[in-house]
Design a protein around this motif. Structure first.
Motif, PDB file in Angstrom:
ATOM      1  N   LYS A   1       0.970  -1.281  -0.031  1.00  0.00           N
ATOM      2  CA  LYS A   1      -0.058   0.111  -0.002  1.00  0.00           C
ATOM      3  C   LYS A   1       0.846   1.310  -0.019  1.00  0.00           C
ATOM      4  O   LYS A   1       0.587   2.114  -0.734  1.00  0.00           O
ATOM      5  N   LEU A   2       1.898   1.219   0.945  1.00  0.00           N
ATOM      6  CA  LEU A   2       2.793   2.646   0.946  1.00  0.00           C
ATOM      7  C   LEU A   2       3.547   2.636  -0.397  1.00  0.00           C
ATOM      8  O   LEU A   2       3.421   3.918  -0.970  1.00  0.00           O
ATOM      9  N   LYS A   3       4.055   1.644  -1.125  1.00  0.00           N
ATOM     10  CA  LYS A   3       4.858   1.704  -2.178  1.00  0.00           C
ATOM     11  C   LYS A   3       3.720   2.118  -3.507  1.00  0.00           C
ATOM     12  O   LYS A   3       4.180   3.115  -4.299  1.00  0.00           O
ATOM     13  N   ARG A   4       2.664   1.714  -3.392  1.00  0.00           N
ATOM     14  CA  ARG A   4       1.646   1.932  -4.381  1.00  0.00           C
ATOM     15  C   ARG A   4       1.136   3.597  -4.490  1.00  0.00           C
ATOM     16  O   ARG A   4       1.012   4.250  -5.385  1.00  0.00           O
ATOM     17  N   LYS A   5       1.241   3.871  -3.121  1.00  0.00           N
ATOM     18  CA  LYS A   5       1.005   5.337  -3.010  1.00  0.00           C
ATOM     19  C   LYS A   5       2.000   6.312  -3.299  1.00  0.00           C
ATOM     20  O   LYS A   5       1.751   7.277  -4.162  1.00  0.00           O
ATOM     21  N   GLU A   6       3.180   5.924  -3.315  1.00  0.00           N
ATOM     22  CA  GLU A   6       4.497   6.562  -3.491  1.00  0.00           C
ATOM     23  C   GLU A   6       4.467   6.655  -4.967  1.00  0.00           C
ATOM     24  O   GLU A   6       5.027   7.664  -5.472  1.00  0.00           O
ATOM     25  N   LEU A   7       4.097   5.748  -5.966  1.00  0.00           N
ATOM     26  CA  LEU A   7       4.080   5.667  -7.117  1.00  0.00           C
ATOM     27  C   LEU A   7       2.893   6.186  -7.721  1.00  0.00           C
ATOM     28  O   LEU A   7       2.543   6.056  -9.203  1.00  0.00           O
ATOM     29  N   ASN A   8       2.025   6.770  -7.038  1.00  0.00           N
ATOM     30  CA  ASN A   8       0.655   7.129  -7.753  1.00  0.00           C
ATOM     31  C   ASN A   8      -0.041   6.138  -8.451  1.00  0.00           C
ATOM     32  O   ASN A   8      -0.427   6.268  -9.453  1.00  0.00           O
ATOM     33  N   ILE A   9      -0.177   4.925  -7.916  1.00  0.00           N
ATOM     34  CA  ILE A   9      -1.090   3.960  -8.313  1.00  0.00           C
ATOM     35  C   ILE A   9      -2.022   3.671  -7.463  1.00  0.00           C
ATOM     36  O   ILE A   9      -1.956   3.424  -6.012  1.00  0.00           O
ATOM     37  N   ASP A  10      -3.250   3.456  -7.793  1.00  0.00           N
ATOM     38  CA  ASP A  10      -4.672   3.442  -7.123  1.00  0.00           C
ATOM     39  C   ASP A  10      -5.003   1.896  -7.144  1.00  0.00           C
ATOM     40  O   ASP A  10      -4.288   1.181  -6.734  1.00  0.00           O
ATOM     41  N   ASP A  11      -6.007   1.792  -7.832  1.00  0.00           N
ATOM     42  CA  ASP A  11      -6.339   0.133  -7.966  1.00  0.00           C
ATOM     43  C   ASP A  11      -6.129  -0.251  -9.453  1.00  0.00           C
ATOM     44  O   ASP A  11      -6.823  -1.117  -9.892  1.00  0.00           O
ATOM     45  N   GLU A  12      -5.246   0.130 -10.084  1.00  0.00           N
ATOM     46  CA  GLU A  12      -4.701  -0.335 -11.365  1.00  0.00           C
ATOM     47  C   GLU A  12      -4.205  -1.830 -11.291  1.00  0.00           C
ATOM     48  O   GLU A  12      -3.358  -2.053 -10.162  1.00  0.00           O
ATOM     49  N   PHE A  13      -4.295  -2.452 -12.401  1.00  0.00           N
ATOM     50  CA  PHE A  13      -3.565  -3.685 -12.425  1.00  0.00           C
ATOM     51  C   PHE A  13      -2.246  -3.438 -12.769  1.00  0.00           C
ATOM     52  O   PHE A  13      -1.953  -2.929 -14.095  1.00  0.00           O
ATOM     53  N   VAL A  14      -1.095  -3.805 -12.020  1.00  0.00           N
ATOM     54  CA  VAL A  14       0.462  -3.695 -12.246  1.00  0.00           C
ATOM     55  C   VAL A  14       0.994  -4.496 -12.835  1.00  0.00           C
ATOM     56  O   VAL A  14       1.262  -5.691 -12.133  1.00  0.00           O
ATOM     57  N   VAL A  15       1.536  -4.660 -13.849  1.00  0.00           N
ATOM     58  CA  VAL A  15       2.656  -5.424 -14.766  1.00  0.00           C
ATOM     59  C   VAL A  15       3.821  -5.032 -14.313  1.00  0.00           C
ATOM     60  O   VAL A  15       4.082  -3.935 -14.581  1.00  0.00           O
ATOM     61  N   GLY A  16       4.655  -5.781 -13.876  1.00  0.00           N
ATOM     62  CA  GLY A  16       6.127  -5.458 -13.545  1.00  0.00           C
ATOM     63  C   GLY A  16       7.227  -6.242 -14.228  1.00  0.00           C
ATOM     64  O   GLY A  16       6.789  -7.442 -14.745  1.00  0.00           O
ATOM     65  N   HIS A  17       8.340  -5.501 -14.592  1.00  0.00           N
ATOM     66  CA  HIS A  17       9.421  -6.039 -15.214  1.00  0.00           C
ATOM     67  C   HIS A  17      10.621  -5.492 -14.749  1.00  0.00           C
ATOM     68  O   HIS A  17      10.836  -4.110 -14.484  1.00  0.00           O
ATOM     69  N   ILE A  18      11.729  -6.259 -14.236  1.00  0.00           N
ATOM     70  CA  ILE A  18      12.869  -5.475 -13.909  1.00  0.00           C
ATOM     71  C   ILE A  18      14.018  -6.417 -14.573  1.00  0.00           C
ATOM     72  O   ILE A  18      14.049  -7.613 -14.696  1.00  0.00           O
ATOM     73  N   GLY A  19      15.000  -5.619 -15.138  1.00  0.00           N
ATOM     74  CA  GLY A  19      16.037  -6.014 -15.955  1.00  0.00           C
ATOM     75  C   GLY A  19      16.757  -5.132 -16.570  1.00  0.00           C
ATOM     76  O   GLY A  19      16.254  -4.099 -16.968  1.00  0.00           O
ATOM     77  N   ARG A  20      18.100  -5.644 -17.080  1.00  0.00           N
ATOM     78  CA  ARG A  20      18.675  -4.380 -17.911  1.00  0.00           C
ATOM     79  C   ARG A  20      17.865  -4.188 -19.277  1.00  0.00           C
ATOM     80  O   ARG A  20      17.548  -5.292 -19.749  1.00  0.00           O
ATOM     81  N   ILE A  21      18.077  -2.916 -19.568  1.00  0.00           N
ATOM     82  CA  ILE A  21      17.339  -2.941 -20.995  1.00  0.00           C
ATOM     83  C   ILE A  21      18.150  -3.038 -22.163  1.00  0.00           C
ATOM     84  O   ILE A  21      18.936  -2.215 -22.607  1.00  0.00           O
TER      85      ILE A  21
END
Length: 374
Positions: free
Chosen positions: A186-206
């Motif tokens: 909840k804290l991190k989504r608030k920090e990222l200005n994300i409400d109730d969206e479906f969040v797809v994540g990807h982490i890695g070198r571009i």
């Protein structure tokens, strides 16, 4: 009073120590080994300081900056390495992590009579950059300069060492940092200005192997199915501007956040609803291990080795499938609940609390063999 014994110093050969998968894996081991007995020092091949350099020095390690591994630099490189080993006779074990390119630092170590030379495979293919043909050549010769072979997984070892024996050292993480916590989410989504969206994540070198254009295509289809979706891309790399332009060409700037290199990755997993890794090739992806410990539903390409899976919420999808087919599978987990998997995960091979001893004992055995040969 007996003098304290000096630790065994292991020279780790890398490109640099920026915050990425292989480098983070090395730091996970470094933080957990008994540093009174074993110390890691790092030979990098970039003329700049990196993300982890400060922490390495605080932990008692050293960082050296060797010439870059360009063929035109080789005479300078071998001269530099000869002088380096003359100045540093404490190094009896050199452990190289740059896949096929490990041939060059290990050849330099062999020329300078370093008794233990470890090649470590972290991938199942070779990046198609300007060194591609050279890397294929070095791959065929790596066994001539290494005395011991390690790999992050079976497929990675089979690829680089071609019939020679190798030992698997898991890409382990501090699992406890990644267990799911609703409050952090909840804290991190608030920090990222994300409400109730479906969040797809990807982490890695571009970069090329991570297949970011296909990731964007998948997300475009997800948006068509469920418009209240966002994509978080964490990481930096040589293809960053190209991928950002691709996002612009699809008018998806408002839906995709490029977060750059972050030191809060464990919290970012909490903010996500699904983790997607459509890689063209991988060894054992550290981010995939971290995401599974966070109990995220994960979708890996079929080029990711099956041995990377340990959570039942992880699925493999063929890269032959269309972006729409990927999106259809991903959207199915939109309302899947996550739990804290602490008890289930505690004995997992990818938990550094269990596995750091494997590497530690490996080094002890090697050092003992050197002493017995004296």
């Amino acid at each position: 009073m007996k003098e304290k014994e000096e630790p065994i110093r292991i020279l780790q050969c890398v490109n640099d120590m920026h915050r990425a998968g292989l480098e983070t894996m090395l730091m996970n081991y470094y933080r957990n080994i008994d540093r009174d007995k074993i110390q890691f020092d790092f030979l990098t091949h970039r003329p700049y300081k990196s993300d982890y350099d400060g922490e390495i020095i605080k932990l008692g390690g050293r960082v050296y900056y060797a010439p870059r591994l360009y063929p035109q630099n080789y005479p300078k490189y071998f001269k530099w390495m000869k002088e380096f080993f003359l100045e540093h006779p404490e190094y009896k074990i050199v452990h190289s992590h740059i896949d096929a390119m490990s041939y060059i630092p290990l050849l330099a170590a062999k020329k300078n009579n370093i008794p233990i030379r470890i090649a470590h495979s972290h991938s199942t293919s070779i990046d198609k950059d300007f060194k591609y043909l050279l890397k294929q050549y070095y791959r065929m010769k790596i066994n001539k300069v290494s005395t011991h072979n390690l790999a992050c997984g079976y497929e990675a070892g089979k690829f680089l060492f071609k019939g020679r024996k190798f030992k698997i050292i898991s890409n382990a993480v501090d699992a406890s940092k990644f267990y799911y916590v609703e409050k952090i989410r909840k804290l991190k989504r608030k920090e990222l200005n994300i409400d109730d969206e479906f969040v797809v994540g990807h982490i890695g070198r571009i970069c090329y192997p991570k297949n970011h254009k296909f990731l964007i295509d998948i997300f475009e289809e997800i948006i068509r199915i469920y418009s209240k979706s966002k994509l978080l891309i964490v990481g930096m790399g040589e293809k960053e501007e190209e991928i950002k332009e691709y996002v612009k060409s699809k008018s998806l700037e408002e839906k995709i956040k490029f977060l750059g290199s972050r030191n809060d990755v464990s919290e970012l997993y909490q903010a996500m609803d699904v983790f997607v890794l459509p890689s063209l090739f991988e060894g054992i992806p550290l981010v995939g291990i971290e995401a599974q410990f966070s109990d995220l539903p994960c979708f890996f390409s079929d080029r990711v080795p099956k041995e990377a899976k340990f959570n039942e919420k992880t699925k493999f999808v063929s890269l032959d499938n269309s972006p729409f087919e990927w999106a259809q599978e991903i959207i199915k987990v939109k309302d899947l609940k996550r739990v804290n998997k602490r008890n289930d995960a505690i004995d997992n091979n990818y938990d550094i609390k269990n596995t750091h001893k494997v590497l530690e004992n490996f080094y002890f055995d090697l050092y003992k063999s050197i002493m017995e040969d004296k």
